[in-house]
Design a protein around this motif. Sequence first.
Motif, PDB file in Angstrom:
ATOM      1  N   GLN A 215       0.796   6.323  -5.810  1.00 40.33           N
ATOM      2  CA  GLN A 215       1.903   7.183  -6.231  1.00 40.33           C
ATOM      3  C   GLN A 215       1.398   8.490  -6.832  1.00 40.33           C
ATOM      4  O   GLN A 215       2.070   9.517  -6.763  1.00 40.33           O
ATOM      5  CB  GLN A 215       2.786   6.448  -7.238  1.00 40.33           C
ATOM      6  CG  GLN A 215       3.662   5.374  -6.624  1.00 40.33           C
ATOM      7  CD  GLN A 215       4.362   4.505  -7.662  1.00 40.33           C
ATOM      8  OE1 GLN A 215       4.195   4.696  -8.870  1.00 40.33           O
ATOM      9  NE2 GLN A 215       5.135   3.539  -7.189  1.00 40.33           N
ATOM     10  N   ASN A 216       0.200   8.433  -7.416  1.00 40.35           N
ATOM     11  CA  ASN A 216      -0.417   9.627  -8.002  1.00 40.35           C
ATOM     12  C   ASN A 216      -1.339  10.349  -7.028  1.00 40.35           C
ATOM     13  O   ASN A 216      -2.087  11.248  -7.427  1.00 40.35           O
ATOM     14  CB  ASN A 216      -1.200   9.247  -9.263  1.00 40.35           C
ATOM     15  CG  ASN A 216      -0.290   8.840 -10.407  1.00 40.35           C
ATOM     16  OD1 ASN A 216       0.784   9.407 -10.592  1.00 40.35           O
ATOM     17  ND2 ASN A 216      -0.700   7.853 -11.182  1.00 40.35           N
ATOM     18  N   GLY A 217      -1.303   9.945  -5.753  1.00 41.24           N
ATOM     19  CA  GLY A 217      -2.015  10.694  -4.727  1.00 41.24           C
ATOM     20  C   GLY A 217      -3.368  10.158  -4.333  1.00 41.24           C
ATOM     21  O   GLY A 217      -4.059  10.768  -3.497  1.00 41.24           O
TER      22      GLY A 217
ATOM     23  N   LYS B 218       0.370   2.233  -8.434  1.00 38.29           N
ATOM     24  CA  LYS B 218       0.348   3.392  -9.343  1.00 38.29           C
ATOM     25  C   LYS B 218      -0.599   4.466  -8.826  1.00 38.29           C
ATOM     26  O   LYS B 218      -0.292   5.662  -8.855  1.00 38.29           O
ATOM     27  CB  LYS B 218      -0.089   2.963 -10.747  1.00 38.29           C
ATOM     28  CG  LYS B 218       0.904   2.117 -11.509  1.00 38.29           C
ATOM     29  CD  LYS B 218       0.303   1.715 -12.859  1.00 38.29           C
ATOM     30  CE  LYS B 218       1.129   0.690 -13.577  1.00 38.29           C
ATOM     31  NZ  LYS B 218       0.476   0.248 -14.843  1.00 38.29           N
ATOM     32  N   MET B 219      -1.763   4.035  -8.368  1.00 40.96           N
ATOM     33  CA  MET B 219      -2.765   4.988  -7.899  1.00 40.96           C
ATOM     34  C   MET B 219      -2.255   5.803  -6.716  1.00 40.96           C
ATOM     35  O   MET B 219      -2.394   7.029  -6.690  1.00 40.96           O
ATOM     36  CB  MET B 219      -4.058   4.261  -7.517  1.00 40.96           C
ATOM     37  CG  MET B 219      -4.837   3.719  -8.699  1.00 40.96           C
ATOM     38  SD  MET B 219      -6.363   2.888  -8.172  1.00 40.96           S
ATOM     39  CE  MET B 219      -7.306   4.292  -7.560  1.00 40.96           C
TER      40      MET B 219
ATOM     41  N   ASP C 141      -8.402   4.276 -22.207  1.00 42.80           N
ATOM     42  CA  ASP C 141      -8.185   3.716 -20.868  1.00 42.80           C
ATOM     43  C   ASP C 141      -8.828   2.344 -20.717  1.00 42.80           C
ATOM     44  O   ASP C 141      -8.274   1.457 -20.058  1.00 42.80           O
ATOM     45  CB  ASP C 141      -8.741   4.675 -19.810  1.00 42.80           C
ATOM     46  CG  ASP C 141      -7.922   5.958 -19.692  1.00 42.80           C
ATOM     47  OD1 ASP C 141      -6.744   5.943 -20.094  1.00 42.80           O
ATOM     48  OD2 ASP C 141      -8.467   6.971 -19.219  1.00 42.80           O
TER      49      ASP C 141
ATOM     50  N   GLU D 285      -1.663  -1.870  -9.963  1.00 43.09           N
ATOM     51  CA  GLU D 285      -2.532  -0.705 -10.164  1.00 43.09           C
ATOM     52  C   GLU D 285      -2.697   0.066  -8.857  1.00 43.09           C
ATOM     53  O   GLU D 285      -2.723   1.303  -8.856  1.00 43.09           O
ATOM     54  CB  GLU D 285      -3.898  -1.138 -10.701  1.00 43.09           C
ATOM     55  CG  GLU D 285      -3.881  -1.638 -12.133  1.00 43.09           C
ATOM     56  CD  GLU D 285      -3.485  -0.562 -13.136  1.00 43.09           C
ATOM     57  OE1 GLU D 285      -3.821   0.625 -12.919  1.00 43.09           O
ATOM     58  OE2 GLU D 285      -2.837  -0.916 -14.143  1.00 43.09           O
TER      59      GLU D 285
ATOM     60  N   LYS E  29     -10.528   7.185 -12.848  1.00 41.10           N
ATOM     61  CA  LYS E  29      -9.388   7.604 -12.040  1.00 41.10           C
ATOM     62  C   LYS E  29      -9.828   8.185 -10.688  1.00 41.10           C
ATOM     63  O   LYS E  29      -9.617   9.363 -10.391  1.00 41.10           O
ATOM     64  CB  LYS E  29      -8.517   8.598 -12.808  1.00 41.10           C
ATOM     65  CG  LYS E  29      -7.906   7.988 -14.060  1.00 41.10           C
ATOM     66  CD  LYS E  29      -7.062   8.983 -14.829  1.00 41.10           C
ATOM     67  CE  LYS E  29      -6.302   8.309 -15.963  1.00 41.10           C
ATOM     68  NZ  LYS E  29      -7.176   7.569 -16.895  1.00 41.10           N
TER      69      LYS E  29
ATOM     70  N   ASN F 176      -4.230  10.453   1.679  1.00 40.38           N
ATOM     71  CA  ASN F 176      -3.751  10.326   0.309  1.00 40.38           C
ATOM     72  C   ASN F 176      -2.434   9.536   0.312  1.00 40.38           C
ATOM     73  O   ASN F 176      -1.548   9.793   1.134  1.00 40.38           O
ATOM     74  CB  ASN F 176      -3.497  11.703  -0.303  1.00 40.38           C
ATOM     75  CG  ASN F 176      -4.778  12.484  -0.527  1.00 40.38           C
ATOM     76  OD1 ASN F 176      -5.856  11.913  -0.489  1.00 40.38           O
ATOM     77  ND2 ASN F 176      -4.656  13.767  -0.758  1.00 40.38           N
ATOM     78  N   GLY F 177      -2.310   8.584  -0.593  1.00 43.91           N
ATOM     79  CA  GLY F 177      -1.109   7.768  -0.668  1.00 43.91           C
ATOM     80  C   GLY F 177      -1.138   6.514   0.171  1.00 43.91           C
ATOM     81  O   GLY F 177      -0.220   5.699   0.106  1.00 43.91           O
TER      82      GLY F 177
ATOM     83  N   LYS G 190     -10.209   9.262  -6.792  1.00 42.34           N
ATOM     84  CA  LYS G 190      -9.290   9.687  -5.740  1.00 42.34           C
ATOM     85  C   LYS G 190      -9.300   8.694  -4.575  1.00 42.34           C
ATOM     86  O   LYS G 190      -8.321   8.579  -3.837  1.00 42.34           O
ATOM     87  CB  LYS G 190      -9.676  11.074  -5.228  1.00 42.34           C
ATOM     88  CG  LYS G 190      -9.436  12.209  -6.195  1.00 42.34           C
ATOM     89  CD  LYS G 190      -9.755  13.546  -5.531  1.00 42.34           C
ATOM     90  CE  LYS G 190      -9.468  14.716  -6.435  1.00 42.34           C
ATOM     91  NZ  LYS G 190      -9.761  16.012  -5.762  1.00 42.34           N
TER      92      LYS G 190
END
Length: 237
Positions: free
Chosen positions: A180-182, A177-178, A112, A174, A150, A26-27, A152
């Motif tokens: 950063q949100n995990g 951003k993704m 979206d 993008e 969205k 993740n990240g 994962k």
Amino acid sequence: MLEIKNLYKSYGEKKVLQGIDINVANGDIYGFIGKNGAGKTTTIKSVVGINTFDKGEIIIDGMDILEKPLECKKITAYIPDNPDLYEFMTGMKYLNFVGSIFELEPERAREDIFSLANTFDLTADLNEPISSYSHGMKQKLAIISALIHKPKLLILDEPFVGLDPEATFYLKEEFKKMVQNGAAIFFSTHVLEVAQNLCNKIAILKDGKIVISGKTNEVTTNKSLENIFMELVNDKI
């Protein structure tokens, strides 16, 4: 988020993948690099369930893709290098169709869709048939369709091919951003400068084998990724 363990794939006598091991957390923005025919697309298609494989494991968010394929696909998005779209649809109908597959709430999906369409300068063309789109416009539509639920895990094969500089910039934003949100991102590319500047981890594939992988700054160690790549794939080290 994505674990590829000891992955093997052959087509007849031709060994395409020979023990691939990759771990995308993740990240991570993880770059997958290699010459044409090295096995990048075969690996990616195995991860997203298009290709079978001979041996190994592919785990997405703790789930084996062979045991829970639908659960894995619900949290994954895939953009191939040459997206196949339903060209008889308009762009908007296609995006609504994708939203319905992922059981998105229609009003939220619409918000979206228009937000991403504005970002990628496609709003004015959403009501036009996809058959009238240029290659770059089709690529933008595929990107939007991949992002609206969205995911994962985002898997891409040569995502920057056909995109203009502005769309390339916004796609990279993008990505940031993704993660950063995990979320996690795994993509193949021939654009080595982008990989070096964007990815925190990379792997270089040669003849179906990983020849080097790790954190980008540790792999490159004061060299350009282009120089590292040329040395590795041409057996000059």
